[in-house]
Design a protein around this motif. Structure first.
Motif, PDB file in Angstrom:
ATOM      1  N   ASP A   1      -2.483  13.338  12.309  1.00  9.38           N
ATOM      2  CA  ASP A   1      -1.124  13.830  12.089  1.00  9.38           C
ATOM      3  C   ASP A   1      -1.085  14.991  11.096  1.00  9.38           C
ATOM      4  OD1 ASP A   1      -1.900  12.265   9.942  1.00  9.38           O
ATOM      5  OD2 ASP A   1       0.140  11.583   9.504  1.00  9.38           O
TER       6      ASP A   1
ATOM      7  N   LYS B   1      -5.630   7.703  11.985  1.00 13.76           N
ATOM      8  CA  LYS B   1      -4.170   7.716  12.132  1.00 13.76           C
ATOM      9  C   LYS B   1      -3.740   8.267  13.507  1.00 13.76           C
ATOM     10  CE  LYS B   1      -3.654   8.478   7.141  1.00 13.76           C
ATOM     11  NZ  LYS B   1      -2.932   9.177   6.063  1.00 13.76           N
ATOM     12  N   LEU B   2      -4.478   7.845  14.520  1.00 14.92           N
ATOM     13  CA  LEU B   2      -4.173   8.293  15.879  1.00 14.92           C
ATOM     14  C   LEU B   2      -2.750   7.918  16.287  1.00 14.92           C
ATOM     15  CD1 LEU B   2      -5.149   9.495  18.582  1.00 14.92           C
ATOM     16  CD2 LEU B   2      -6.050   7.234  19.168  1.00 14.92           C
ATOM     17  N   ASP B   3      -2.272   6.783  15.774  1.00 11.64           N
ATOM     18  CA  ASP B   3      -0.934   6.306  16.133  1.00 11.64           C
ATOM     19  C   ASP B   3       0.179   7.176  15.554  1.00 11.64           C
ATOM     20  OD1 ASP B   3      -2.074   5.154  13.691  1.00 11.64           O
ATOM     21  OD2 ASP B   3      -0.107   4.202  13.442  1.00 11.64           O
ATOM     22  N   LEU B   4      -0.153   8.007  14.538  1.00  5.80           N
ATOM     23  CA  LEU B   4       0.866   8.841  13.892  1.00  5.80           C
ATOM     24  C   LEU B   4       0.930  10.263  14.451  1.00  5.80           C
ATOM     25  CD1 LEU B   4       0.377   7.831  10.135  1.00  5.80           C
ATOM     26  CD2 LEU B   4       1.963   6.851  11.836  1.00  5.80           C
ATOM     27  N   ARG B   5       0.078  10.570  15.415  1.00  5.94           N
ATOM     28  CA  ARG B   5       0.078  11.942  15.950  1.00  5.94           C
ATOM     29  C   ARG B   5       1.393  12.218  16.663  1.00  5.94           C
ATOM     30  NH1 ARG B   5      -4.729  13.230  19.689  1.00  5.94           N
ATOM     31  NH2 ARG B   5      -5.718  13.962  17.766  1.00  5.94           N
TER      32      ARG B   5
ATOM     33  N   GLN C   1       0.020  16.626  21.650  1.00  7.63           N
ATOM     34  CA  GLN C   1      -1.136  16.036  22.313  1.00  7.63           C
ATOM     35  C   GLN C   1      -2.093  17.138  22.757  1.00  7.63           C
ATOM     36  OE1 GLN C   1      -1.905  12.958  22.487  1.00  7.63           O
ATOM     37  NE2 GLN C   1       0.002  12.055  21.734  1.00  7.63           N
TER      38      GLN C   1
ATOM     39  N   CYS D   1      -9.326   7.216  16.120  1.00 10.18           N
ATOM     40  CA  CYS D   1      -9.060   5.783  15.953  1.00 10.18           C
ATOM     41  C   CYS D   1      -7.762   5.574  15.178  1.00 10.18           C
ATOM     42  CB  CYS D   1     -10.219   5.111  15.216  1.00 10.18           C
ATOM     43  SG  CYS D   1     -10.390   5.662  13.508  1.00 10.18           S
ATOM     44  N   SER D   2      -7.391   4.317  15.090  1.00  8.59           N
ATOM     45  CA  SER D   2      -6.223   3.925  14.294  1.00  8.59           C
ATOM     46  C   SER D   2      -6.501   2.566  13.678  1.00  8.59           C
ATOM     47  CB  SER D   2      -4.968   3.854  15.167  1.00  8.59           C
ATOM     48  OG  SER D   2      -3.907   3.253  14.448  1.00  8.59           O
TER      49      SER D   2
ATOM     50  N   SER E   1      -4.233   0.851  11.992  1.00  6.73           N
ATOM     51  CA  SER E   1      -3.038   0.003  12.063  1.00  6.73           C
ATOM     52  C   SER E   1      -2.764  -0.472  13.485  1.00  6.73           C
ATOM     53  CB  SER E   1      -1.821   0.761  11.525  1.00  6.73           C
ATOM     54  OG  SER E   1      -1.547   1.904  12.321  1.00  6.73           O
ATOM     55  N   ALA E   2      -3.191   0.277  14.512  1.00  5.64           N
ATOM     56  CA  ALA E   2      -2.818  -0.079  15.888  1.00  5.64           C
ATOM     57  C   ALA E   2      -3.386  -1.414  16.377  1.00  5.64           C
ATOM     58  CB  ALA E   2      -3.155   1.066  16.840  1.00  5.64           C
TER      59      ALA E   2
ATOM     60  N   VAL F   1      -7.117   0.685  16.993  1.00  7.17           N
ATOM     61  CA  VAL F   1      -7.767   1.335  18.130  1.00  7.17           C
ATOM     62  C   VAL F   1      -9.124   1.875  17.678  1.00  7.17           C
ATOM     63  CG1 VAL F   1      -7.649   3.240  19.775  1.00  7.17           C
ATOM     64  CG2 VAL F   1      -5.559   2.004  19.165  1.00  7.17           C
TER      65      VAL F   1
END
Length: 649
Positions: A93, A124-128, A133, A156-157, A159-160, A162
């Motif tokens: 992100d 922090k892949l989940d925050l991108r 993308q 990776c993430s 928190s997810a 992933v």
């Protein structure tokens, strides 16, 4: 993830995690260690150890967290230098942290000379931002092309969650199953040294030596490497896949070498590099694609005045290898035939000094059998472990003890007045322009040069010398004049020397005087070290006319030191006066031709006087002892006589 277990020598992997502040380093480490997401981890975690059973290779990981602050820069750099693999994080992100990979972090690793695999990890892949993308391949491909040390890129993430464990699996894999030694990313092909190792493995598995692995040989290979047989339909499928992509990889018999190589290329392309590494390690290779140290076992305890030689069994194996590679049966190996002989070794060991140009060649540059065996004798003398390794590379499958043996101590040889050695090391001393290099050239059949070309530095020449009791191998080692003082400061230097020769230009007063000085210096070292070294004088350039004083003085000093008269030679006129035979003869009689200085002779005279004095003292003591014993016996007899007389009275 592969089910293959690591079979190398490492007992652990040290992973150092670095990256900009706020990219998720500590959170990532905590997540893999606890299998949970904690948003409130400390800024820098203490070393974290992952259990060996967490990944299929069963090798524990130690993860080192680092601070990105300037005040902790020095400590971070020290950790990076100790790393087995470096993980550099960026935040998905925060695009600026991605840019920092190439503008700071990767450059910093090169500046620190950290030469280990690098894993790029986007946290922090989940925050991108969904609007931003991007194709990871498009972004990372130019970066990986510029920085070849990058092994893997992954996002990776915590928190997810992933792909958190996968980050450290790939980090571990980059160390335990490295790509660089096996595969060239630039050419998308196997590395030359990898092909050489696979060729050796193929040759060992091709028991009938027909150039292809039939179904039985292919199955035996599978069982040896993976402890599981191949079903008939699996063998058919393997050969079909190879034939479709590489038609010449399969013939009527089975899998050809090209097919064998392609199969491993396929494993690597499909990210199954651990399969190829399992094969290589099963056949004894380390991470540098050389044989492991535990395979190259040689006698560890030997005295400085002992050397190592090839056994008759090893020599016979080498003769067989020579005949196999001498395709035109002309009794000599062409350069391409020699390269083919060593094509199952990491490289041709004789392509560089000290072996290059050390043996006799034919007029066309080919290597005869005696020269071939001489090169092996030289390698065994100088580097027995390298010799053993190359023996194994070219197909020797006996034990190390059956290939190389330790010679008897030279001090024992002197006492018994004979030697059992077949390879003799001769140190060639002398001033510049005395004719040392020309002597070496003459020994290996090189003509006298028309122009004066003086090689510099240390070099070797090795050849077989015909003797009455059997052929011997003689190794001539040219000792540069400017290094003699340094060499003699090492008290063990002469322990590797079976015979020393001192060359001088017989037409030059300066050359003779300098050669005499070198002889005296060596003679003193021989006395101090206690290792007797036979010595011989060589008067070179006899065609130029001898300097009269040098002739007389050399005879005088030879007599004073107790060594043989100088051997007069002329390499230009090919008048060698059996000099190499005489050198070997001196080495074969290690109790003779050992120089004695005046100090040594005086010491011997002193010891002789002391011994004589002791003998005299011993004689006196003996006489006194005998006289005393006689007196005691007489006294005892008198007492017996007196006792009897009193009794009778």
């Amino acid at each position: 993830m592969s089910a293959l277990m690591y079979t190398g020598q490492r007992t652990g992997v040290r992973v150092v995690v670095a990256g900009d502040r706020g990219t998720g380093k500590s959170t990532l480490i905590a997540a893999v260690a606890t299998d949970a997401f904690d948003p409130n981890v400390p800024p820098v975690l203490p070393p974290t150890r992952l259990a060996a059973d967490m990944f299929p290779d069963f090798v524990p990981l130690t993860i080192i967290d680092t601070s990105s602050s300037l005040e902790n820069c020095s400590k971070r750099n020290e950790e990076l230098k100790r790393a087995d693999v470096v993980v550099i994080t960026y935040a998905c992100d925060q695009p600026m942290t991605l840019t920092r990979l190439t503008t700071y972090w990767l450059l910093e690793l090169r500046h620190l000379e950290v030469k280990v695999p690098v894993i790029l990890v986007g946290c922090k892949l989940d925050l991108r931002n969904p609007q931003e993308q991007m194709s990871m391949e498009q972004v990372m491909s130019p970066i990986m092309h510029q920085f070849r040390e990058i092994q893997t890129c992954i996002e990776c993430s915590a928190s997810a969650p992933v792909q958190v464990p996968e980050v450290f699996y790939y980090a571990s894999k980059a160390v335990l199953h490295p790509t660089a030694p096996l595969f060239d990313q630039e050419t998308q092909g196997l590395q030359p040294r990898c092909i050489r190792a696979l060729k050796r493995i193929f040759t060992l598995c091709d028991r009938d030596m027909d150039g292809a692995l039939n179904d039985e040989e292919l199955n035996d290979f599978q069982v040896k490497c993976f402890n599981a047989p191949l079903q008939p339909e699996e063998i058919v499928r393997v050969k079909r896949v190879v034939h479709e992509r590489k038609p010449e990889g399969v013939n009527d018999i089975g899998l050809t070498p090209k097919g064998f190589y392609y199969l491993h290329t396929l494993f690597i392309e499909r990210e199954r590099i651990e399969t190829t590494w399992s094969v290589l390690r099963k056949f004894g290779y380390d991470d540098d694609l050389k044989l492991r140290e535990d395979i190259l076992v040689l006698p560890s305890k030997r005295s400085p005045d002992q050397s190592m030689e090839l056994t008759n069994e090893a020599v016979e194996h080498l003769k067989g290898i020579f005949r196999i590679n001498d395709h035109d049966n002309d009794g000599a190996l062409q350069p391409r035939e020699l390269d083919n002989l060593f094509s199952t070794a990491p490289e041709n060991p004789w392509s560089e000094a000290p072996y290059k140009d050390a043996a006799e060649r034919t007029a066309s540059g080919n290597l005869p059998l005696n020269a071939f065996l001489s090169e092996w004798a030289l390698m065994t003398l100088l580097n027995p472990k390298q010799s053993l390794a190359n023996l194994i590379y070219v197909g020797y499958n006996g034990s190390p003890a059956s290939a190389i043996h330790v010679t008897r101590r030279r001090s024992v040889d002197r006492k018994r007045q004979k030697t059992e050695r077949n390879v003799f090391s001769c140190f060639v001393f002398g001033p510049k322009n005395a004719g040392k290099s020309t002597l070496l050239n003459s020994f290996i059949g090189r003509p006298f040069p028309k122009s004066e070309t003086i090689p510099t530095g240390e070099r070797y020449a090795v050849n077989v010398v015909n003797q009455i009791g059997g052929n011997k191998t003689l190794v001539l080692r040219e000792i540069p004049e400017d290094k003699v003082k340094t060499y003699l400061s090492d008290k063990t230097f002469l322990t590797a020397c079976d015979v020393a020769v001192f060359v001088h230009d017989s037409s030059s007063e300066h050359s003779w005087k300098r050669s005499r000085e070198l002889l005296v210096d060596v003679a003193k070292q021989v006395e101090q070290s206690g290792y007797g070294v036979p010595c011989l004088l060589i008067a070179a350039k006899d065609d130029l006319g001898a300097y009269p004083m040098a002739v007389r003085d050399s005879l005088v000093i030879s007599h004073e030191l107790g060594i043989g008269a100088p051997v007069r030679v002329s390499m230009k006129l090919s008048t060698m006066n059996d000099v190499f035979y005489k050198i070997v003869n001196a080495a074969e009689h290690p109790h003779l031709s050992i120089p004695e200085t005046e100090a040594m002779r005086n010491r011997k005279k002193y010891l002789q006087l002391v011994n004589r004095s002791l003998m005299c003292v011993s004689d006196v003591l003996y006489q006194i002892t005998v006289g005393a014993a006689a007196a005691v016996v007489g006294l005892a007899a008198y007492r017996v006589y007196a006792a009897r007389r009193n009794a009778s009275g």
